[in-house]
Design a protein around this motif. Structure first.
Motif, mmCIF file in Angstrom:
data_model
loop_
_atom_site.group_PDB
_atom_site.id
_atom_site.type_symbol
_atom_site.label_atom_id
_atom_site.label_comp_id
_atom_site.label_asym_id
_atom_site.label_seq_id
_atom_site.Cartn_x
_atom_site.Cartn_y
_atom_site.Cartn_z
ATOM 1 N N LEU A 123 0.828 -1.414 -0.107
ATOM 2 C CA LEU A 123 -0.053 0.269 -0.150
ATOM 3 C C LEU A 123 0.955 1.411 -0.075
ATOM 4 N N VAL A 124 0.538 2.166 -0.877
ATOM 5 C CA VAL A 124 1.204 3.490 -0.746
ATOM 6 C C VAL A 124 0.066 4.559 -0.459
ATOM 7 N N ILE A 125 0.403 5.346 0.273
ATOM 8 C CA ILE A 125 -0.741 6.601 0.662
ATOM 9 C C ILE A 125 0.106 7.886 0.369
ATOM 10 N N ALA A 126 -0.663 8.888 -0.145
ATOM 11 C CA ALA A 126 -0.247 10.292 -0.255
ATOM 12 C C ALA A 126 -1.021 11.228 -0.012
ATOM 13 N N VAL A 127 -1.080 11.539 1.234
ATOM 14 C CA VAL A 127 -2.449 12.533 1.803
ATOM 15 C C VAL A 127 -1.870 14.020 1.778
ATOM 16 N N PHE A 128 -2.631 14.652 0.609
ATOM 17 C CA PHE A 128 -2.244 16.201 0.476
ATOM 18 C C PHE A 128 -0.615 16.457 0.097
ATOM 19 N N PRO B 279 1.878 -6.019 -7.680
ATOM 20 C CA PRO B 279 0.862 -6.109 -8.695
ATOM 21 C C PRO B 279 -0.490 -5.854 -8.024
ATOM 22 N N GLU B 280 -0.837 -6.555 -6.943
ATOM 23 C CA GLU B 280 -1.958 -6.629 -6.265
ATOM 24 C C GLU B 280 -2.081 -5.425 -5.291
ATOM 25 N N GLY B 281 -1.123 -4.672 -5.321
ATOM 26 C CA GLY B 281 -1.149 -3.446 -3.968
ATOM 27 C C GLY B 281 -2.171 -2.383 -4.571
ATOM 28 N N SER C 207 -8.338 6.137 -5.451
ATOM 29 C CA SER C 207 -7.701 4.858 -4.880
ATOM 30 C C SER C 207 -7.571 4.042 -6.357
ATOM 31 N N LEU C 208 -6.305 3.200 -6.235
ATOM 32 C CA LEU C 208 -6.250 2.682 -7.658
ATOM 33 C C LEU C 208 -5.470 1.355 -7.349
ATOM 34 N N SER C 209 -5.182 0.482 -8.106
ATOM 35 C CA SER C 209 -4.351 -0.368 -8.257
ATOM 36 C C SER C 209 -3.412 -0.273 -9.486
#
Ligand SMILES: C[S@@+](CC[C@H](N)C(=O)[O-])C[C@H]1O[C@@H](n2cnc3c(N)ncnc32)[C@H](O)[C@@H]1O
Length: 250
Positions: free
Chosen positions: A111-116, A139-141, A247-249
């Motif tokens: 999982l990668v997040i980038a909040v603002f 690939p399934e992340g 939100s995407l893969s």
């Protein structure tokens, strides 16, 4: 003004253990919902700030959360709060993501997040980061990011509890930094910035980075629950598009 200056200058107003900023209600809870079950996951938090979101991901059982931020003061705050709360699995790096690499394609994460984060850089820098995100995700992340709503500057006057002041037109101002401010429920406010992008900018950059699937896109706004909690604070924002979550893969 550079993001590093903005955040090194007032990191103390960001450090928090409980929700207090407008976006702690209007955006971050939805980001956490979109993350879903994070138990055992490896996570990168791009533009992690003082670690508010990453700590909640760690508390929900993530195996590791690695945060990157250009502001030394924000990273110091993240380290101090993680230590004070006795949280494990969190690590932080001072890094300007416009230039520095992050993650490891040989050891991709869940999982990668980038909040603002992307509102602090131009479209080319965002594109480079999006390409790297694809390389460091399994690939399934999943990749989840939030930005201010592209239309907000033109429909919300420059008043509390949140605004971005436009410095040109919607299409002609791509890559122009707009000054803004977001309030906390205790009356304090912090400076923020939106380097303007249109929806087209985001979708084009995602496509060019190789994200092939349609993202889930949500326009985040104030709900009846927010208003019931604090009508004075949330009331002025009812029915306005505040933020966008993608939100995407890969
Ligand atoms: C609005 S704050 C959000 C912090 C955190 N993600 C949160 O939700 O609380 C934006 C963060 O992005 C960081 N940032 C801006 N530009 C950056 C860059 N080029 N590289 C790394 N971090 C950056 C800032 O220092 C700041 O901490």
């Amino acid at each position: 003004m550079e993001a590093k200056e903005i955040y090194d200058g007032h990191a103390d107003l960001w450090v928090r253990k409980a929700p207090i900023l407008l976006s702690d209600y209007s955006a971050r809870p939805r980001v956490l919902e979109l993350c879903g079950d994070v138990k055992g996951l490896t996570v990168l938090d791009l533009g992690c700030g003082e670690g508010y979101v990453g700590r909640q991901v760690a508390k929900s059982g993530a195996h590791s959360v690695t945060g990157y931020d250009v502001s030394r003061a924000m990273i110091d705050g993240a380290n101090q709060t993680a230590a004070a709360m006795g949280l494990e699995g969190l690590s932080y790096h001072v890094s300007d993501l416009r230039q520095a690499e992050f993650g490891d394609p040989q050891n991709p994460v869940d999982l990668v997040i980038a909040v603002f984060l992307f509102n602090y850089m131009d479209a080319d820098s965002m594109s480079r980061i999006l390409k790297r995100v694809r390389q460091v995700l399994k690939p399934e992340g999943r990749f989840i990011f939030t930005v201010p709503h592209p239309m907000l500057p033109w429909i919300k006057p420059a008043e509390r509890p949140f605004y971005m002041r436009p410095e040109g037109g919607y299409f002609s101002s791509v890559d122009v930094p707009f000054p803004g401010r977001i309030w906390r429920r205790d009356g304090e406010s912090v400076e923020v910035q939106a380097v303007h992008k249109t929806f087209t900018t985001y979708f084009r950059a995602l496509g060019e980075a190789g994200f092939g699937q349609m993202p889930v896109v949500e326009e985040l706004h104030i709900t009846a629950d927010h208003v019931a909690l604090d009508p004075d604070f949330f009331g002025p924002l009812v029915d306005l598009p505040l933020h966008v979550a993608f939100s995407l893969s890969p």
